[in-house]
Scaffold this motif. Sequence first.
Motif, PDB file in Angstrom:
ATOM      1  N   GLY A  14      82.171  -2.024  53.566  1.00 41.60           N
ATOM      2  CA  GLY A  14      82.799  -1.500  53.534  1.00 41.60           C
ATOM      3  C   GLY A  14      83.244  -0.186  52.134  1.00 41.60           C
ATOM      4  N   MET A  15      84.082  -0.987  51.591  1.00 44.24           N
ATOM      5  CA  MET A  15      84.190  -0.191  50.268  1.00 44.24           C
ATOM      6  C   MET A  15      83.247   0.691  50.212  1.00 44.24           C
ATOM      7  SD  MET A  15      86.481   2.033  48.789  1.00 44.24           S
ATOM      8  CE  MET A  15      88.145   1.322  48.815  1.00 44.24           C
ATOM      9  N   VAL A  16      82.737   0.003  49.661  1.00 49.26           N
ATOM     10  CA  VAL A  16      80.884   0.178  49.075  1.00 49.26           C
ATOM     11  C   VAL A  16      80.132   0.830  49.785  1.00 49.26           C
ATOM     12  CG1 VAL A  16      78.683  -0.696  48.393  1.00 49.26           C
ATOM     13  CG2 VAL A  16      80.799  -2.284  47.644  1.00 49.26           C
ATOM     14  N   LEU A  17      79.774   1.509  51.114  1.00 49.64           N
ATOM     15  CA  LEU A  17      79.448   1.879  51.806  1.00 49.64           C
ATOM     16  C   LEU A  17      80.410   3.218  51.404  1.00 49.64           C
ATOM     17  CD1 LEU A  17      77.055   2.795  53.756  1.00 49.64           C
ATOM     18  CD2 LEU A  17      79.128   2.070  55.549  1.00 49.64           C
ATOM     19  N   LEU A  18      81.681   2.944  51.546  1.00 50.43           N
ATOM     20  CA  LEU A  18      82.619   4.626  51.744  1.00 50.43           C
ATOM     21  C   LEU A  18      81.958   5.345  50.596  1.00 50.43           C
ATOM     22  CD1 LEU A  18      84.858   6.836  51.922  1.00 50.43           C
ATOM     23  CD2 LEU A  18      86.044   5.298  51.343  1.00 50.43           C
ATOM     24  N   LEU A  19      81.925   4.492  49.320  1.00 48.77           N
ATOM     25  CA  LEU A  19      81.501   5.051  47.796  1.00 48.77           C
ATOM     26  C   LEU A  19      80.240   5.637  47.390  1.00 48.77           C
ATOM     27  CD1 LEU A  19      83.261   2.881  45.294  1.00 48.77           C
ATOM     28  CD2 LEU A  19      84.001   5.010  45.914  1.00 48.77           C
ATOM     29  N   ALA A  20      78.874   5.076  48.396  1.00 48.46           N
ATOM     30  CA  ALA A  20      77.781   5.675  47.984  1.00 48.46           C
ATOM     31  C   ALA A  20      77.605   6.665  49.315  1.00 48.46           C
ATOM     32  CB  ALA A  20      76.352   4.363  49.162  1.00 48.46           C
ATOM     33  N   VAL A  21      78.398   6.480  50.080  1.00 49.97           N
ATOM     34  CA  VAL A  21      77.814   8.056  51.572  1.00 49.97           C
ATOM     35  C   VAL A  21      78.699   9.313  50.901  1.00 49.97           C
ATOM     36  CG1 VAL A  21      79.122   8.866  53.172  1.00 49.97           C
ATOM     37  CG2 VAL A  21      78.384   6.530  53.234  1.00 49.97           C
ATOM     38  N   ALA A  22      79.736   8.977  49.532  1.00 51.76           N
ATOM     39  CA  ALA A  22      80.846   9.450  49.319  1.00 51.76           C
ATOM     40  C   ALA A  22      79.883  10.629  48.441  1.00 51.76           C
ATOM     41  CB  ALA A  22      82.448   9.178  48.830  1.00 51.76           C
ATOM     42  N   ALA A  23      79.219   9.691  46.878  1.00 55.26           N
ATOM     43  CA  ALA A  23      78.619  10.016  45.892  1.00 55.26           C
ATOM     44  C   ALA A  23      77.333  11.263  46.705  1.00 55.26           C
ATOM     45  CB  ALA A  23      77.889   8.997  45.529  1.00 55.26           C
ATOM     46  N   GLY A  24      76.508  10.549  47.728  1.00 52.85           N
ATOM     47  CA  GLY A  24      75.136  11.446  48.264  1.00 52.85           C
ATOM     48  C   GLY A  24      75.998  12.755  48.634  1.00 52.85           C
ATOM     49  N   LEU A  25      76.970  12.803  49.418  1.00 55.24           N
ATOM     50  CA  LEU A  25      78.049  14.197  50.112  1.00 55.24           C
ATOM     51  C   LEU A  25      77.762  15.009  48.938  1.00 55.24           C
ATOM     52  CD1 LEU A  25      79.521  13.092  53.482  1.00 55.24           C
ATOM     53  CD2 LEU A  25      78.132  13.932  52.875  1.00 55.24           C
ATOM     54  N   ILE A  26      78.225  14.552  47.765  1.00 60.41           N
ATOM     55  CA  ILE A  26      79.166  15.215  47.093  1.00 60.41           C
ATOM     56  C   ILE A  26      78.212  16.241  45.823  1.00 60.41           C
ATOM     57  CG2 ILE A  26      80.409  15.017  45.010  1.00 60.41           C
ATOM     58  CD1 ILE A  26      82.207  12.766  45.533  1.00 60.41           C
ATOM     59  N   VAL A  27      77.184  15.474  45.586  1.00 62.95           N
ATOM     60  CA  VAL A  27      75.915  15.383  44.847  1.00 62.95           C
ATOM     61  C   VAL A  27      74.999  16.407  45.709  1.00 62.95           C
ATOM     62  CG1 VAL A  27      74.106  13.274  44.788  1.00 62.95           C
ATOM     63  CG2 VAL A  27      74.485  14.829  43.345  1.00 62.95           C
ATOM     64  N   ALA A  28      74.336  16.008  46.796  1.00 65.29           N
ATOM     65  CA  ALA A  28      74.116  16.585  48.033  1.00 65.29           C
ATOM     66  C   ALA A  28      74.059  19.090  47.066  1.00 65.29           C
ATOM     67  CB  ALA A  28      74.246  16.665  49.319  1.00 65.29           C
ATOM     68  N   ASN A  29      75.819  18.363  47.673  1.00 68.38           N
ATOM     69  CA  ASN A  29      75.874  20.737  47.304  1.00 68.38           C
ATOM     70  C   ASN A  29      75.070  21.305  45.260  1.00 68.38           C
ATOM     71  OD1 ASN A  29      78.093  20.034  48.491  1.00 68.38           O
ATOM     72  ND2 ASN A  29      79.106  19.009  47.296  1.00 68.38           N
ATOM     73  N   LEU A  30      74.992  19.957  45.244  1.00 69.27           N
ATOM     74  CA  LEU A  30      74.040  20.599  44.069  1.00 69.27           C
ATOM     75  C   LEU A  30      72.986  21.084  43.997  1.00 69.27           C
ATOM     76  CD1 LEU A  30      74.388  17.938  40.755  1.00 69.27           C
ATOM     77  CD2 LEU A  30      75.736  20.364  41.133  1.00 69.27           C
ATOM     78  N   TYR A  31      71.845  20.551  45.066  1.00 70.01           N
ATOM     79  CA  TYR A  31      70.887  21.276  46.291  1.00 70.01           C
ATOM     80  C   TYR A  31      70.906  22.223  46.965  1.00 70.01           C
ATOM     81  CZ  TYR A  31      70.106  17.557  41.975  1.00 70.01           C
ATOM     82  OH  TYR A  31      70.132  16.866  41.580  1.00 70.01           O
ATOM     83  N   TYR A  32      71.766  21.994  47.814  1.00 71.75           N
ATOM     84  CA  TYR A  32      71.705  22.771  49.049  1.00 71.75           C
ATOM     85  C   TYR A  32      70.327  24.703  48.851  1.00 71.75           C
ATOM     86  CZ  TYR A  32      74.346  19.370  51.245  1.00 71.75           C
ATOM     87  OH  TYR A  32      75.394  19.070  51.905  1.00 71.75           O
ATOM     88  N   ALA A  33      70.737  24.500  47.874  1.00 74.78           N
ATOM     89  CA  ALA A  33      70.406  25.985  47.423  1.00 74.78           C
ATOM     90  C   ALA A  33      69.159  26.386  46.711  1.00 74.78           C
ATOM     91  CB  ALA A  33      71.593  26.780  46.483  1.00 74.78           C
ATOM     92  N   GLN A  34      68.718  25.406  46.775  1.00 68.48           N
ATOM     93  CA  GLN A  34      67.006  25.341  46.068  1.00 68.48           C
ATOM     94  C   GLN A  34      65.974  25.813  47.044  1.00 68.48           C
ATOM     95  OE1 GLN A  34      66.062  22.083  43.584  1.00 68.48           O
ATOM     96  NE2 GLN A  34      67.998  22.529  42.039  1.00 68.48           N
ATOM     97  N   THR A  35      66.875  25.012  47.985  1.00 65.31           N
ATOM     98  CA  THR A  35      65.591  25.633  49.167  1.00 65.31           C
ATOM     99  C   THR A  35      65.857  27.280  49.783  1.00 65.31           C
ATOM    100  OG1 THR A  35      66.472  24.399  50.274  1.00 65.31           O
ATOM    101  CG2 THR A  35      64.626  24.395  49.500  1.00 65.31           C
ATOM    102  N   LEU A  36      66.876  27.936  48.831  1.00 64.76           N
ATOM    103  CA  LEU A  36      67.426  28.958  50.304  1.00 64.76           C
ATOM    104  C   LEU A  36      67.178  30.280  49.107  1.00 64.76           C
ATOM    105  CD1 LEU A  36      69.748  27.557  52.095  1.00 64.76           C
ATOM    106  CD2 LEU A  36      67.791  27.905  52.412  1.00 64.76           C
ATOM    107  N   VAL A  37      66.825  29.984  47.752  1.00 69.31           N
ATOM    108  CA  VAL A  37      67.195  31.357  46.617  1.00 69.31           C
ATOM    109  C   VAL A  37      66.906  32.590  47.812  1.00 69.31           C
ATOM    110  CG1 VAL A  37      66.198  31.962  44.788  1.00 69.31           C
ATOM    111  CG2 VAL A  37      66.958  29.012  44.838  1.00 69.31           C
ATOM    112  N   GLY A  38      66.069  32.700  48.390  1.00 70.50           N
ATOM    113  CA  GLY A  38      64.659  33.656  48.980  1.00 70.50           C
ATOM    114  C   GLY A  38      66.087  34.431  49.793  1.00 70.50           C
TER     115      GLY A  38
END
Length: 404
Positions: A14-38
């Motif tokens: 459960g802790m491994v899953l939590l850390l994996a989900v957390a890492a994914g949610l956090i790093v996703a913030n870097l990429y949301y804007a890439q398809t929304l620049v326009g």
Amino acid sequence: MKPNPEHAGDMSSGMVLLLAVAAGLIVANLYYAQTLVGPISRATGLSAGAAGLIVTLTQIGYTLGLLFIVPLGDVLENRRLVIGALLLTAIALLTAAFCTSGWVFLAAALAIGLGSVAAQVLVPFAAHLTREATRGQVVGKVVSGLLLGIMLARPVASLVADASNWHVVFGGAAVLILVLAAVLRVKLPQRVPQSALPYARLIGSLWTLFKATPVLRRRAAYQAGLFGAFSLFWTVTPMMLSGPQFQLSQTGIAIFALVGMAGAIASPIAGRLADAGKTLPATGVALALGVSAFALPLLIPGSRDVALAVLVVASIILDMGVAASLVLGQRAIFGMAPEVRSRLNALYLALFFAGGALGSALGGWVFATYGWHTVLLAGMAFPALGLGLWLSELRPVALAETSK
């Protein structure tokens, strides 16, 4: 929980899953804007020239965070550092969601990058909390979550923005990060590092570690080659898919990106291989996958449907190579002195992100100037250079084996 439980054995699933989900949610913030620049640039009044700064400043913020925030994981209590970075990220995301000024949005983009380095405090945290024999598998699972976050962010942002608007993307991300911060505050154990280095000496030690750690330099070079190819591919391929040959809609491009996520399955496999002492051959396979991903579209021409199918396969193969190499590299550096893991991880990521920045910049220019086939050749060159470096590492091993 007790502080510093890093030698108590393996983490729960459960802790491994939590850390994996957390890492994914956090790093996703870097990429949301890439398809929304326009739409973002139109809504905030940014010129076409300044619009490119939306992505660039996020990446600059992330790189600065890697060099000046992540090393603090070696001297500050890790849970508090993660929560502080997440609160900064949430505030920046909310600012981006509600602002109407282009320059305010750019400042928020820089802060989003800075705060999102919380993901790279969590990865060495996971290594600290795991015993040596299974460290690669655990790191591989956490990195799988991180890679899924990278791969999902762009298609999810496109689909949400199509259904509503770009403000909802950033507002929703802020809510997710606030909820995540609350969960991690309750679930994460404390980890208080033993080092008490002053901040100036901590940052000054980065150069010393870089010079004194050949494994770090080599692993960063491998990953820079693969991540440069990855960034080049995902910068140019959406333009190719929306062009006259394929004519895919934004939704079609989003589905294409979602299929490519299958490559993340390589992360836990690479972790098991590293735990079994197979890092060197597994690295060669990862680099060869990177070369193959660009060779396939060159070698298998065909109709629109055939070419599209080949590109799908190429995206999966490339993502597999990047995912595997990332885990192998982090497993190698996390096997070194625990008291410098955060700094080694920061250097590793900053160096290969430089390769990614080069790939992105080169991809757009080559595509506009020389076309798709030259892009494929340029993309192939990145992992091919890494493969050449890998052969130089393989040769001494082979000579040692033959002399026995």
